[in-house]
Design a protein around this motif. Structure first.
Motif, PDB file in Angstrom:
ATOM      1  N   ILE A  84      26.642  51.474  35.981  1.00 21.72           N
ATOM      2  CA  ILE A  84      26.257  51.209  37.371  1.00 21.72           C
ATOM      3  C   ILE A  84      25.670  52.505  37.942  1.00 21.72           C
ATOM      4  CG2 ILE A  84      27.099  50.475  39.633  1.00 21.72           C
ATOM      5  CD1 ILE A  84      29.628  49.423  37.907  1.00 21.72           C
ATOM      6  N   TYR A 131      23.604  43.478  39.052  1.00 20.72           N
ATOM      7  CA  TYR A 131      24.875  43.798  38.397  1.00 20.72           C
ATOM      8  C   TYR A 131      25.828  42.608  38.358  1.00 20.72           C
ATOM      9  CZ  TYR A 131      23.588  48.732  38.316  1.00 20.72           C
ATOM     10  OH  TYR A 131      22.959  49.916  38.057  1.00 20.72           O
ATOM     11  N   THR A 158      32.956  49.917  32.032  1.00 18.12           N
ATOM     12  CA  THR A 158      32.167  50.265  33.211  1.00 18.12           C
ATOM     13  C   THR A 158      31.937  51.768  33.190  1.00 18.12           C
ATOM     14  OG1 THR A 158      34.204  50.403  34.510  1.00 18.12           O
ATOM     15  CG2 THR A 158      32.960  48.353  34.638  1.00 18.12           C
ATOM     16  N   PRO A 175      33.851  51.321  39.864  1.00 21.11           N
ATOM     17  CA  PRO A 175      33.636  49.869  39.707  1.00 21.11           C
ATOM     18  C   PRO A 175      34.306  49.015  40.798  1.00 21.11           C
ATOM     19  CG  PRO A 175      35.360  50.611  38.206  1.00 21.11           C
ATOM     20  CD  PRO A 175      34.900  51.834  38.961  1.00 21.11           C
TER      21      PRO A 175
END
Ligand SMILES: Cc1cc2nc3c(=O)[nH]c(=O)nc-3n(C[C@H](O)[C@H](O)[C@H](O)COP(=O)(O)O)c2cc1C
Length: 320
Positions: free
Chosen positions: A73, A82, A99, A104
């Protein structure tokens, strides 16, 4: 080799292949999982969530053991969808999501409702503690040695791992600088429950990068990496080459991102991996390349790392 991380992830050996842009595809991930580690497919290497599902299905034809997907991310002006990727990951039937890149938290409800085991990768003890607080199941903690983004604190594994062991209650794996069984043994002794490797798995037969890149990793040593983007506080460890040295020079002389945008374009880095021109762009690689001397099958890496760790631990314990 059973640890809290093998129990949590349902795998035989505490060895994880971390997400790698352009590298983490079905063949590599499946080979690692089939050998008893955890292979991870990189979500954003696939152009769409639907393509990711197809990639997981391809891996499923190669192994029925647990698999993971990495979702990195990053704060970009035009972010990928996402949430759609998370739904695709859950629907694809993989058990684990790695992640990385950012906290997250905005996705935690969705991740947990989807039944995924969340392994969050971060680069500092404080971020690991925060991840534990928001409910991730395990943490992967990247030291200064790692390929890609080591953060801005510059704390190497020898300090980071025991510091994380002191601060965390959930299982965690050590990442960055690991390439062999001595590394796994050291990580376990320092308090981690396993290791994550990127560069080592990039240099295997199932890795989709050009042979020239694998040869480059074998030939290069631990000194042949460069930290770019330091002045922008978005440090990345990449291979030392003409392009990375030029990026460092421009930014050190006061340049801004716009001045290096073309040099660091993802399309140029992709040419390195696809065409084998090591100077075409920037490409992630870790200091662990100094420990890499061959191009084995990924499953052999898993097996020999575990065998060697057991051997060196026994030898270290032997008296007289
Ligand atoms: C070519 C390459 C691409 C990578 N891309 C990503 C990525 O997209 N997302 C991510 O979380 N980590 C990425 N990483 C980092 C790895 O998952 C792993 O944390 C790191 O390689 C560990 O350090 P090591 O290379 O010393 O084993 C990448 C690493 C490499 C070598």
């Amino acid at each position: 080799m059973r640890t809290p991380i093998t129990d949590l992830l349902g795998i035989e050996h505490p060895v994880v292949q971390g997400g790698m842009m352009w590298v983490g595809r079905a063949e590599l991930a499946a080979a690692v999982s089939e050998a008893g580690g955890l292979g991870i497919i990189t979500a954003l290497t696939q152009p769409s969530p639907a393509d990711l599902v197809t990639e997981v299905e391809r891996a499923r034809t190669l192994t029925d053991k647990p698999l993971g997907v990495n979702l990195t991310i990053l704060p970009t002006i035009d972010p990928p969808p996402y949430e759609d990727y998370v739904r695709a990951i859950a629907d694809s039937g993989v058990q684990v999501i790695e992640t990385a890149g950012a906290n997250p938290e905005p996705f935690m409800d969705l991740l947990k409702d989807s039944g995924l085991t969340v392994l969050h990768k971060c680069t500092s003890v404080r971020h690991a503690v925060k991840a534990q607080r928001i409910g991730v199941d395990a943490v992967s903690i990247d030291g200064f040695e790692c390929a890609g983004h080591p953060g801005e604190d510059d704390v190497p594994g020898l300090i980071l791992i025991p510091a994380a062991a002191d601060a965390l209650d959930i299982p965690f794996i050590a990442s960055g600088g690991f390439a062999d069984g001595r590394g796994l043994a050291a990580a376990l002794v320092l308090g981690a429950h396993g290791i994550n490797m990127g560069t080592r798995f990039m240099c295997t037969t199932e890795s989709p990068v050009a042979d020239e890149v694998k040869r480059g990793i074998v030939e290069q040593g631990e000194l042949d990496t460069v930290l770019i983007f330091r002045p922008l506080r978005n440090t990345a460890r990449v291979a030392a080459n003409e392009v990375s040295r030029e990026v460092v020079r421009i930014l050190d002389e006061g340049g801004e991102f716009e001045d290096v945008r073309e040099l660091v374009a993802g399309s140029r880095g992709r040419r390195v991996f696809e065409e084998g021109d090591l100077d075409a762009g920037i490409w992630s690689v870790g200091q662990s390349q100094g420990l890499i001397h061959d191009v084995p099958a990924a499953g052999d890496v898993v097996r020999r790392v575990v065998d060697e760790a057991q051997r060196v631990l026994r030898r270290a314990l032997a008296t007289g």
